[in-house]
Scaffold this motif. Structure first.
Motif, PDB file in Angstrom:
ATOM      1  N   GLY A   1       0.801  -1.214   0.000  1.00 26.20           N
ATOM      2  CA  GLY A   1       0.000   0.000   0.000  1.00 26.20           C
ATOM      3  C   GLY A   1       0.835   1.266   0.000  1.00 26.20           C
ATOM      4  O   GLY A   1       2.054   1.210  -0.181  1.00 26.20           O
ATOM      5  N   PRO A   2       0.130   2.401   0.176  1.00 32.29           N
ATOM      6  CA  PRO A   2      -1.284   2.587   0.499  1.00 32.29           C
ATOM      7  C   PRO A   2      -2.213   2.068  -0.611  1.00 32.29           C
ATOM      8  O   PRO A   2      -1.932   2.220  -1.798  1.00 32.29           O
ATOM      9  N   TYR A   3      -3.313   1.464  -0.193  1.00 32.29           N
ATOM     10  CA  TYR A   3      -4.265   0.821  -1.090  1.00 32.29           C
ATOM     11  C   TYR A   3      -5.670   1.189  -0.643  1.00 32.29           C
ATOM     12  O   TYR A   3      -6.043   0.966   0.500  1.00 32.29           O
ATOM     13  N   LYS A   4      -6.441   1.762  -1.558  1.00 25.36           N
ATOM     14  CA  LYS A   4      -7.815   2.148  -1.248  1.00 25.36           C
ATOM     15  C   LYS A   4      -8.705   0.924  -1.381  1.00 25.36           C
ATOM     16  O   LYS A   4      -8.776   0.316  -2.449  1.00 25.36           O
ATOM     17  N   LEU A   5      -9.379   0.566  -0.302  1.00 24.35           N
ATOM     18  CA  LEU A   5     -10.193  -0.651  -0.302  1.00 24.35           C
ATOM     19  C   LEU A   5     -11.372  -0.492  -1.266  1.00 24.35           C
ATOM     20  O   LEU A   5     -12.158   0.449  -1.150  1.00 24.35           O
ATOM     21  N   PRO A   6     -11.521  -1.418  -2.210  1.00 23.69           N
ATOM     22  CA  PRO A   6     -12.640  -1.336  -3.164  1.00 23.69           C
ATOM     23  C   PRO A   6     -13.954  -1.830  -2.571  1.00 23.69           C
ATOM     24  O   PRO A   6     -15.008  -1.660  -3.179  1.00 23.69           O
ATOM     25  N   ALA A   7     -13.894  -2.456  -1.415  1.00 21.52           N
ATOM     26  CA  ALA A   7     -15.088  -2.993  -0.768  1.00 21.52           C
ATOM     27  C   ALA A   7     -14.787  -3.184   0.713  1.00 21.52           C
ATOM     28  O   ALA A   7     -13.650  -2.990   1.160  1.00 21.52           O
ATOM     29  N   SER A   8     -15.795  -3.562   1.483  1.00 24.15           N
ATOM     30  CA  SER A   8     -15.568  -3.867   2.888  1.00 24.15           C
ATOM     31  C   SER A   8     -14.632  -5.066   2.996  1.00 24.15           C
ATOM     32  O   SER A   8     -14.635  -5.944   2.118  1.00 24.15           O
ATOM     33  N   MET A   9     -13.857  -5.119   4.081  1.00 28.31           N
ATOM     34  CA  MET A   9     -12.807  -6.147   4.148  1.00 28.31           C
ATOM     35  C   MET A   9     -12.590  -6.641   5.566  1.00 28.31           C
ATOM     36  O   MET A   9     -12.568  -5.867   6.524  1.00 28.31           O
ATOM     37  N   PHE A  10     -12.422  -7.942   5.693  1.00 33.02           N
ATOM     38  CA  PHE A  10     -11.855  -8.560   6.886  1.00 33.02           C
ATOM     39  C   PHE A  10     -10.409  -8.901   6.579  1.00 33.02           C
ATOM     40  O   PHE A  10     -10.108  -9.430   5.499  1.00 33.02           O
TER      41      PHE A  10
ATOM     42  N   VAL B   1       3.014  -1.836   7.067  1.00 29.81           N
ATOM     43  CA  VAL B   1       4.423  -1.484   7.256  1.00 29.81           C
ATOM     44  C   VAL B   1       5.125  -2.671   7.897  1.00 29.81           C
ATOM     45  O   VAL B   1       4.753  -3.096   8.993  1.00 29.81           O
ATOM     46  N   PRO B   2       6.132  -3.255   7.236  1.00 29.85           N
ATOM     47  CA  PRO B   2       6.789  -4.453   7.768  1.00 29.85           C
ATOM     48  C   PRO B   2       7.549  -4.167   9.050  1.00 29.85           C
ATOM     49  O   PRO B   2       7.976  -3.046   9.306  1.00 29.85           O
ATOM     50  N   ALA B   3       7.704  -5.226   9.840  1.00 29.24           N
ATOM     51  CA  ALA B   3       8.432  -5.103  11.108  1.00 29.24           C
ATOM     52  C   ALA B   3       9.690  -5.952  11.106  1.00 29.24           C
ATOM     53  O   ALA B   3      10.157  -6.385  12.151  1.00 29.24           O
ATOM     54  N   GLY B   4      10.231  -6.224   9.926  1.00 28.99           N
ATOM     55  CA  GLY B   4      11.513  -6.921   9.848  1.00 28.99           C
ATOM     56  C   GLY B   4      11.420  -8.419   9.656  1.00 28.99           C
ATOM     57  O   GLY B   4      12.439  -9.104   9.594  1.00 28.99           O
ATOM     58  N   GLU B   5      10.207  -8.966   9.571  1.00 25.39           N
ATOM     59  CA  GLU B   5      10.069 -10.392   9.342  1.00 25.39           C
ATOM     60  C   GLU B   5       8.910 -10.636   8.399  1.00 25.39           C
ATOM     61  O   GLU B   5       8.138  -9.723   8.087  1.00 25.39           O
ATOM     62  N   ALA B   6       8.790 -11.891   7.923  1.00 23.35           N
ATOM     63  CA  ALA B   6       7.720 -12.227   7.001  1.00 23.35           C
ATOM     64  C   ALA B   6       6.363 -12.027   7.673  1.00 23.35           C
ATOM     65  O   ALA B   6       6.231 -12.190   8.888  1.00 23.35           O
ATOM     66  N   PHE B   7       5.363 -11.669   6.861  1.00 24.61           N
ATOM     67  CA  PHE B   7       4.028 -11.413   7.390  1.00 24.61           C
ATOM     68  C   PHE B   7       3.002 -12.023   6.443  1.00 24.61           C
ATOM     69  O   PHE B   7       3.023 -11.774   5.244  1.00 24.61           O
ATOM     70  N   GLU B   8       2.125 -12.851   6.995  1.00 25.90           N
ATOM     71  CA  GLU B   8       1.102 -13.513   6.197  1.00 25.90           C
ATOM     72  C   GLU B   8      -0.285 -13.157   6.716  1.00 25.90           C
ATOM     73  O   GLU B   8      -0.494 -13.018   7.931  1.00 25.90           O
ATOM     74  N   TYR B   9      -1.227 -13.045   5.783  1.00 24.27           N
ATOM     75  CA  TYR B   9      -2.594 -12.719   6.188  1.00 24.27           C
ATOM     76  C   TYR B   9      -3.580 -13.142   5.112  1.00 24.27           C
ATOM     77  O   TYR B   9      -3.230 -13.320   3.943  1.00 24.27           O
ATOM     78  N   TYR B  10      -4.827 -13.335   5.535  1.00 20.50           N
ATOM     79  CA  TYR B  10      -5.947 -13.571   4.631  1.00 20.50           C
ATOM     80  C   TYR B  10      -6.790 -12.305   4.594  1.00 20.50           C
ATOM     81  O   TYR B  10      -6.904 -11.582   5.594  1.00 20.50           O
ATOM     82  N   SER B  11      -7.399 -12.043   3.451  1.00 19.60           N
ATOM     83  CA  SER B  11      -8.316 -10.912   3.335  1.00 19.60           C
ATOM     84  C   SER B  11      -9.563 -11.348   2.580  1.00 19.60           C
ATOM     85  O   SER B  11      -9.472 -12.064   1.581  1.00 19.60           O
ATOM     86  N   ILE B  12     -10.711 -10.934   3.083  1.00 21.37           N
ATOM     87  CA  ILE B  12     -11.996 -11.230   2.450  1.00 21.37           C
ATOM     88  C   ILE B  12     -12.648  -9.905   2.073  1.00 21.37           C
ATOM     89  O   ILE B  12     -12.891  -9.053   2.936  1.00 21.37           O
ATOM     90  N   PHE B  13     -12.920  -9.748   0.799  1.00 23.51           N
ATOM     91  CA  PHE B  13     -13.602  -8.551   0.317  1.00 23.51           C
ATOM     92  C   PHE B  13     -15.059  -8.915   0.017  1.00 23.51           C
ATOM     93  O   PHE B  13     -15.327  -9.896  -0.684  1.00 23.51           O
ATOM     94  N   TYR B  14     -15.972  -8.120   0.544  1.00 23.94           N
ATOM     95  CA  TYR B  14     -17.385  -8.437   0.360  1.00 23.94           C
ATOM     96  C   TYR B  14     -18.200  -7.160   0.177  1.00 23.94           C
ATOM     97  O   TYR B  14     -17.762  -6.062   0.546  1.00 23.94           O
ATOM     98  N   LYS B  15     -19.379  -7.335  -0.356  1.00 27.92           N
ATOM     99  CA  LYS B  15     -20.323  -6.235  -0.535  1.00 27.92           C
ATOM    100  C   LYS B  15     -21.606  -6.589   0.195  1.00 27.92           C
ATOM    101  O   LYS B  15     -22.125  -7.695   0.042  1.00 27.92           O
ATOM    102  N   ALA B  16     -22.112  -5.667   0.994  1.00 29.83           N
ATOM    103  CA  ALA B  16     -23.332  -5.896   1.759  1.00 29.83           C
ATOM    104  C   ALA B  16     -24.338  -4.793   1.456  1.00 29.83           C
ATOM    105  O   ALA B  16     -24.002  -3.610   1.510  1.00 29.83           O
TER     106      ALA B  16
END
Length: 712
Positions: A98-107, A143-158
């Motif tokens: 990023g910075p990345y503008k979210l195109p939809a709601s996100m978890f 913003v990284p903290a010096g190590e690998a970082f993994e995550y899942y993201s779910i984009f949805y429309k309600a």
């Protein structure tokens, strides 16, 4: 609630049995559709679970009104959900996003490593399993903290399907869970992780039937999240529409932006978006955009050689002629003239100009001065001496020629380097009386009662005007200063500050008897070759000492004493009344912006001399120790500690007040609650010379004593 349960059960019954009764399909077709029906039934069952669970919790706690979590559950139950994307992202050590503008709601659910996650500027430290949520239009940055970082993201429309009751729509407007922002550390992270893994695996498949299973899993995921929110009591915040719009425009000012495109992007009507933005900032969205673009353009004009066409296109204007007209209309000078005037403008390190820079909009409104040499308002630091070398060489050559001609005529020179008259005028030399002016940087011999004075140090112009001395040359800023109106008519504009070749030529042309400058002005050596130069260290003398020194040097001692006597009488008249109002309460003077906020002491203008020195009022301890106790003019402070230094009475620069007034800490200050906040103009309160102090005195005393005008 009963109606919600009835509707859900009815839909469940329809899917389970109704089709069996009314269907004319074959048994084989019914069998093929079984997975679809199962998924639909699962979704409806989960909706029932959410309703019943929260209804039970509400009854158990004896709540009459819906809690925030129950409100979320109600709206989730009524919404039509569409899953747009499910992603699994692995960032390498040191890699950001990023910075990345979210195109939809996100978890967003972190699973490994740690990083700082910013949602609309709010920072969350994600470590291991952590869940975050934000709505469409928010800005995400990792913003990284010096190590690998993994995550899942779910984009949805309600969406809430029509027809919907007015009460439901009002509830959605007040507490929209699909735009809410929060972060929590789940108590059952493995369960959430399992749901995410399954959803991500199913999302990779092409079969449309899997989408039903994903939606069922998503409802389970949401149910678990709502339960976590209730259990953890996490703070849920809703997006600041104005902040989102401002951030978007600051990042995308070069793109085509209209009110309609903003409304479409942020899913609000153009009227609501514009009214909300103007209520928060005082500007329409497009006016704010124009200010951003013109500030960027001004920076490019002074820091690059780019053509006007390139700059115009770079800040979002395809029509260079329209850009030029707009620039001149807003800043009072054409782009070409602005570049010429500011190309070599410098900032004096030890002057009041060293105070931190201001926010983009306010800096442009109050600090872009149509001036050749007003160094306090320049954005950048000192330029190298090599910049503009051709012009500087020309001025130096001119000086050398004059000095050479003087030398060939048998001239001598004075001790400070100024050319002296030729020997043929020896009789005249004998008649010229001189005095020695002492400064902290040394002594200088100047003519007694000089007639032609040029002032390069704008902070001292008011001293000479108060003594009845009319300089022959001043900066354009001084000539246009409102406090000097009627006293500077007919004075020559000296152009750029001392290191500008045009100003050097102008100085030579005006043939000064003496020049007043700051002791660390650039090109001071060349200035001293033109005429005897009094180089002053800013703030080396207080008000009375400085006025008396100038009065003695320029033969105006009686005028100096008369002004001081009148000033002392005025202070003595109102000081007791001011002390009766303020007493032992603390008074603070603040300026800057939210990123570089600071407080002023007793000799840096902004009314400090009057409040602290003349009236003898007390500053908050943190300001006292950081400024007056150690001889400093200002101190940079953190806005997080605002209550510690705000004081009981507060004078604040107008440029800061517009920004800080929206801050929650600000709104809780005693000075704000008790209406003891007084706005000072950033420009007219900048100086602390006699004329400026007279005007500032009337305003300050009037505010403290409840009188708009104080008689002299």
């Amino acid at each position: 609630m009963t109606i919600c349960i009835y509707n859900a059960v009815n839909r469940w019954f329809d899917h389970s049995y109704g089709r069996r009764i009314n269907s004319e399909k074959s048994y084989e077709h019914s069998k093929a559709m079984a997975p679809v029906r199962f998924s639909q039934i699962a979704v409806l069952a989960l909706q029932l679970i959410i309703i019943i669970t929260y209804n039970k919790a509400t009854k158990q706690k004896g709540l009459v009104t819906l809690k925030q979590e129950n409100t979320q559950a109600l709206l989730w139950n009524q919404a039509a959900i569409k899953i747009l994307d499910i992603r699994h992202t692995a960032l390498a050590p040191g890699e950001g996003f990023g910075p990345y503008k979210l195109p939809a709601s996100m978890f967003l659910f972190s699973t490994r490593g740690n990083a700082q996650v910013l949602l609309d500027g709010t920072a969350y430290m994600a470590k291991g399993f952590q869940l975050m949520h934000s709505g469409k239009g928010a800005t995400l940055q990792i913003v990284p903290a010096g190590e690998a970082f993994e995550y899942y993201s779910i984009f949805y429309k309600a969406t809430i399907p029509a027809p919907a009751s007015q009460s439901l729509l009002e509830l959605l407007k007040r507490s929209n869970p699909f735009l809410a922002q929060y972060s929590l550390i789940p108590s059952s992270p493995v369960l959430l992780f399992h749901h995410l893994q399954q959803m991500h695996e199913q999302w990779q498949g092409p079969e449309s039937l899997r989408r039903f299973q994903i939606k069922a899993l998503f409802y389970q995921f949401v149910y678990q999240v709502l339960a976590e929110l209730e259990r953890e009591g996490s703070e849920v915040t809703y997006p600041d529409l104005t902040a989102q719009i401002m951030l978007y425009m600051e990042k995308n000012y070069a793109e085509p932006i209209t009110l309609e495109s903003l409304a479409e992007m942020f899913r609000y009507s153009a009227y609501h978006l514009s009214a909300t933005f103007k209520q928060s900032t005082g500007y329409s969205p497009i006016d704010y955009l124009i200010r951003i673009r013109l500030e960027k353009a001004a920076s490019l004009l002074t820091e690059t050689d780019a053509s006007l066409r390139t700059i115009s296109a770079g800040v979002g204007y395809k029509d260079v002629y329209y850009f030029s007209r707009l620039f001149k209309k807003k800043l009072g000078v054409s782009p070409a003239e602005y570049r010429r005037r500011n190309w070599q403008q410098s900032k004096v390190a030890d002057s009041p100009a060293k105070f931190p820079t201001y926010s983009i909009v306010e800096r442009m409104l109050n600090r872009y001065i149509d001036s050749d040499n007003y160094y306090q308002y320049t954005k950048k630091g000192d330029f190298p001496m090599s910049r503009g070398s051709r012009a500087s060489l020309a001025a130096t050559a001119l000086l050398c020629i004059m000095l050479l001609l003087s030398a060939c005529s048998g001239a001598t020179s004075t001790s400070n380097g100024a050319a002296a008259p030729a020997q043929g005028d020896a009789n005249n030399v004998a008649k010229v009386e001189t005095i020695t002016y002492k400064t902290t940087s040394g002594e200088v011999t100047i003519p007694k009662n000089p007639k032609r004075v040029i002032i390069l140090a704008d902070s001292y112009v008011g001293y000479f005007l108060a003594l009845g001395i009319k300089p022959v040359g001043l900066s354009e800023f001084a000539l246009n200063h409102p406090f000097y109106a009627g006293k500077v008519d007919g004075i020559e504009n000296i152009g750029g500050y001392g290191d500008d070749s045009n100003s050097l030529e102008k100085l030579l042309e005006l043939k000064p008897d003496v020049i007043i400058a700051l002791d660390n002005a650039k090109n001071l050596e060349n200035i001293q070759k033109i005429a005897p130069t009094v180089a002053i260290k800013y703030g080396e003398k207080n008000l009375r000492e400085q006025l008396r020194a100038f009065g003695k040097a320029f033969g105006r001692e009686q005028e100096a004493e008369a002004w001081i006597a009148n000033w002392d009488s005025k202070v003595a008249k109102y000081k007791p009344a001011v002390h009766e109002v303020v007493g032992d309460k603390k008074v603070a003077i603040l300026g800057g912006d939210m990123k570089s906020l600071g407080a002023f002491g007793d000799f840096y203008g902004r009314g400090g001399e009057i409040l602290y020195r003349e009236f003898g009022l007390k500053a908050p301890e943190i300001i006292q120790k950081a400024t007056m106790d150690i001889g400093k003019g200002y101190v940079a402070l953190s806005h997080e500690k605002l209550p510690e230094y705000a004081g009981d009475f507060l004078f604040i620069e107008d440029s800061l007040e517009k920004e800080i007034s929206k801050n929650e800490l600000w709104q809780q200050l005693d000075a704000v609650k008790n209406k003891r906040v007084y706005t000072i103009d950033s420009n007219t309160f900048y100086f602390n010379d006699p004329l400026s102090l007279e005007k500032q005195f009337d305003y300050i005393a009037g505010k403290l004593l409840g009188e708009e005008t104080i008689s002299k």
